[in-house]
Write an enzyme that holds these catalytic residues in place. Structure first.
Site, PDB file in Angstrom:
ATOM      1  N   ASP A 125       0.831  -1.192   0.000  1.00  0.00           N
ATOM      2  CA  ASP A 125       0.000   0.000   0.000  1.00  0.00           C
ATOM      3  C   ASP A 125       0.868   1.245   0.000  1.00  0.00           C
ATOM      4  O   ASP A 125       1.381   1.658   1.039  1.00  0.00           O
ATOM      5  CB  ASP A 125      -0.946   0.027   1.201  1.00  0.00           C
ATOM      6  CG  ASP A 125      -1.944   1.175   1.073  1.00  0.00           C
ATOM      7  OD1 ASP A 125      -1.855   1.929   0.075  1.00  0.00           O
ATOM      8  OD2 ASP A 125      -2.798   1.328   1.963  1.00  0.00           O
TER       9      ASP A 125
HETATM   10  C1  NOJ Z   1      -3.255   4.479   0.223  1.00  0.00           C
HETATM   11  C2  NOJ Z   1      -4.536   3.845   0.648  1.00  0.00           C
HETATM   12  O1  NOJ Z   1      -4.391   3.253   1.925  1.00  0.00           O
HETATM   13  C3  NOJ Z   1      -5.048   2.783  -0.318  1.00  0.00           C
HETATM   14  O2  NOJ Z   1      -6.333   2.403   0.088  1.00  0.00           O
HETATM   15  C4  NOJ Z   1      -5.009   3.275  -1.735  1.00  0.00           C
HETATM   16  O3  NOJ Z   1      -5.486   2.266  -2.592  1.00  0.00           O
HETATM   17  C5  NOJ Z   1      -3.596   3.681  -2.077  1.00  0.00           C
HETATM   18  N1  NOJ Z   1      -3.169   4.753  -1.194  1.00  0.00           N
HETATM   19  C6  NOJ Z   1      -3.444   4.106  -3.538  1.00  0.00           C
HETATM   20  O4  NOJ Z   1      -4.037   5.330  -3.761  1.00  0.00           O
END
Ligand code: NOJ
Length: 754
Positions: free
Chosen positions: A300
């Site tokens: 993530d």
């Molecule tokens: C961080 C977030 O926690 C996640 O849910 C998201 O998909 C990613 N950023 C990409 O934008």
């Protein structure tokens, strides 16, 4: 030049796959074999840089929309990206949409790169793409799984029309602490409801054939236990027992994978000291060895880099070794896999087999999407025009909006209002178009959103009169705001006050210590209430709120979350009675912020407060343990009466038992009721919650209609996670309720026997 047949013939003749790939010209190197033969041939011929590239995704710097959804990380320009794609060193891009450039980049990948491996385009399409549906928590309030499947399907249609193959959704984290801002993105506090919505949303995104260019690959996230961050503080540690992990947080993931989801995202948090992104037990032993997951795991947004800050890896290289080895296949945004993997393999710190395993998973997912056969799938210029904001999609947004609103209170049947009334519409959100989608919409078509004021005006036409006043900002007073709002109220028969959070107050990184309505809006509410005019409060929120003062005491209260593109129309449908509210709370409303985490399916404790006794009981000094509004609560414009819950036991372990109750509409309007089945194990070797939800039934009831609603109960409904982590039911006594909420209904008792 080199046909698929040629490729296959070379392989059949025993030419090594690596030699085969090297022999191919760049344009022809996109191997036209099928299945694992193609993938193995590709892997055998890929360089380390090509492999590391297939394990590295970056946010799209060019096709990006305005919304800022991640911290700034230095990214690359178009020229550099194109060069990397031409070298075959990028798996794909995320959070950019648009067909023209998508096609151009794909062309570079398949025609110029040596491997010819197509790109995958991903995006955060959480609850709609251009047309925005209610936030997932709001939609969960519909308790309507078919609706969730249809909105996910419609989101997939729009996203794929804009060049997206892979959505980073659904979020299936069970969230029981309303201070956590990301409560907004999931299905609330209940694991069973979470499982149901996880399945429905995966089905909606993916359909039955991932090669369908109008569908997208789903990514249930964030694996795992992100919803259990301590104190609800974003990115915090999750220190939970294994039984809680298995009984509360993992089931929605398992359900999502069972429904076919072929990707997942590792969570930012650690679980008991091990960051998920580098957690071998989680990403390999549970996910793959035990559950048989065949898809791909993505980090993530730099979470593989963050294991250094966690104190789990010494440096970036160590972080790469630990994350990839644990089972995190793709690095998102940090570029660390790309930067370090070739050297880590050459120095023997990462076996090539570990890299190949991850690359294989990536290629298999690309293959499952049909990208090898059709790299331009979902990159169709005609669809970019025709499949966006189709009338049926917009109508669905209005339907979903209506079904997501919960009528918390309606003293004296203040609602619905007459369209002929003179109404004061007050609050910072009433004409705010940009705020309507809530915290997690990256590509909304803002100009087409219907504000609350517009929705009211459209519904009222020339019948009544609408006076509007902003009153204050979301978190600050405005000069003369209260005075003009009070003047508007005084000039009207009734006030509709829209109060709560702005979109920016919930979602990622928006944890709150106080989940109340901001003071500026509370002051406005007090002044409005003091006018003595009948007051309808419409809440806007990304989480359950702790209500106080005039807002809490308003005779009519609607919980409306963030409803998306059709907010104004959906709300007007309900406020004026063209439709009846039918939503149910997927999260408990506490008496006070300090009670969080506050959820209905808690354990009993050894000193539960069962009467008014106050001392030496599990309670807080200042408030009752009863929720202000319980999980499952939601009124209709009719009056609904439940008969006694009946159960004819015993239940024999392998059998089934019917429980039933009558449900009557004793009002004079039709209504839609959501009957809920709850169970409780009296004695268990790991103590069980006071109630758990195990079934829902949607009932349409005419005035005066009485129906008998029944549920089958089986051992599976009574099963729980034992200390050895096996899940089954113990014989014994159980309570069962058929109820309008987690607090309501009467219980019956039955036994389960072996
Ligand atoms: C961080 C977030 O926690 C996640 O849910 C998201 O998909 C990613 N950023 C990409 O934008």
């Amino acid at each position: 030049m080199h046909s698929g047949g040629h490729t296959r013939r070379m392989l059949l003749k025993g030419v090594s796959a690596g030699a085969l790939l090297s022999a191919l010209s760049p344009a022809a190197a996109r191997i036209r074999m099928t299945g694992s033969a193609r993938i193995e041939a590709l892997i055998a011929g890929m360089s380390l840089a090509e492999k590391a590239g297939q394990l590295s995704i970056y946010s799209d710097p060019v096709r990006a929309y305005g919304a800022v959804v991640n911290p700034g990380v230095v990214t690359q320009g178009l020229t550099e990206i194109k060069a990397r794609i031409a070298r075959g060193e990028m798996v794909g891009l995320f959070n950019g949409v648009g067909v023209a450039l998508g096609r151009a980049l794909q062309k570079v990948a398949v025609e110029q790169s040596r491997t010819g491996i197509p790109l995958i385009f991903a995006a955060d399409v959480i609850h709609g793409c251009r047309t925005i549906f209610p936030i997932p928590l709001g939609e969960a309030a519909s308790f309507d799984l078919d609706l969730a499947e249809r909105t996910a399907r419609a989101a997939a249609l729009e996203a794929s029309a804009l060049g997206v193959h892979w959505t980073f959704a659904p979020m299936v984290d069970v969230a029981r602490d309303e201070r956590w801002g990301r409560v907004a993105e999931g299905a609330g506090e209940d694991p069973w409801l979470g499982e149901m919505f996880a399945r429905a949303r995966v089905r909606g995104f993916q359909g039955t054939d991932l090669r369908d260019p109008t569908r997208v690959l789903a990514c249930p996230k964030h694996f795992a236990a992100y919803g259990a961050v301590q104190g609800g503080m974003e990115y915090n540690t999750a220190d939970i027992s294994d039984t809680t992990l298995w009984q509360v947080h993992l089931p929605p993931f398992k359900a999502a994978f069972g429904a076919g989801a072929l990707s997942t995202m590792a969570s930012f948090n650690d679980i008991a000291g091990v960051p998920s992104t580098a957690n071998h037990h989680l990403l390999t032993e549970i996910l793959r060895d035990e559950w048989g997951f065949k898809g791909v795991v993505v980090s993530d947004y730099t979470s593989e880099q963050e294991v250094v800050a966690h104190g789990y890896a010494a440096d970036e290289r160590d972080a790469v070794v630990k994350s990839l080895t644990a089972g995190c296949d793709i690095s998102m945004q940090s570029g660390l896999y790309y930067k370090h993997l070739p050297e880590l393999v050459q120095s023997g710190q990462v076996p090539i087999a570990v890299v190949d395993r991850a690359v294989r998973r990536v290629l298999e997912v690309k293959q499952a999407l049909g990208l090898f056969e059709n790299p331009y799938r979902s990159l169709d210029p005609a669809r970019q025009v025709n499949d966006i904001r189709r009338p049926e999609t917009v109508a669905l947004a209005r339907e979903a909006g209506r079904k997501s609103v919960v009528l918390l209170r309606n003293e004296g049947n203040l609602l619905p209002l007459a369209k002929t009334a003179t109404i004061a519409l007050i609050g910072p959100a009433i004409s705010d178009r940009a705020d309507l989608p809530g915290p997690w919409a990256v590509f909304p078509d803002v100009a087409s959103h219907v504000t609350i004021e517009e929705g009211f005006r459209a519904a009222m036409g020339s019948h009544g009169a609408l006076h509007v006043a902003r009153g204050c900002d979301y978190e600050a007073p405005i000069e003369g705001g209260i005075a003009s709002a009070v003047a508007a109220a005084m000039a009207c028969d009734v006030v509709v006050l829209v109060a709560g959070e702005s979109a920016g107050m919930s979602g990622e990184a928006q944890a709150r210590v106080d989940i109340g309505i901001p003071p500026a809006q509370l002051a406005l509410a007090e002044a409005i209430a003091a006018t003595g005019k009948p007051l309808v409060v419409v809440l806007r929120h990304g989480r359950a709120l702790a209500l106080t003062g005039a807002v809490r005491n308003a005779p009519a209260i609607l919980a409306s979350w963030f409803l998306g593109s059709e907010t104004g129309h959906a709300l007007a449908d309900l406020v004026f009675g063209d439709a009846a509210p039918q939503g149910r709370l997927p999260v408990s409303f506490p008496q006070s912020s300090g009670q969080e985490p506050f959820y209905y399916n808690h354990r009993s404790t050894g000193r539960p407060q069962t009467s008014d006794e106050k001392d030496y009981k599990a309670r807080y000094r200042e408030v009752t343990n009863a929720p202000l509004y319980p999980f499952g609560h939601g009124l209709t414009y009719a009056a609904v009466v439940y008969g006694e819950t009946m159960a004819k036991g015993p239940l024999v372990r392998d059998g089934r038992m019917i429980v039933w109750a009558t449900v009557a509409n004793t009002g004079n309007r039709p209504c839609h009721e959501v009957a809920q089945l709850y169970l409780h194990a009296r004695v268990a070797s790991v103590t069980q919650p006071v109630r758990v939800l195990r079934g829902i039934r949607h009932l349409d009831l005419a005035p005066g209609q009485v129906v008998t609603v029944s549920f089958d109960v089986t051992e599976a409904d009574l099963a729980y996670v034992h200390q050895d982590l096996r899940s089954f039911a113990d014989p014994g006594l159980f309570d069962v309720w058929i109820a309008p909420s987690a607090q309501g209904g009467t219980s019956a008792t039955f036994a389960m026997t072996d």
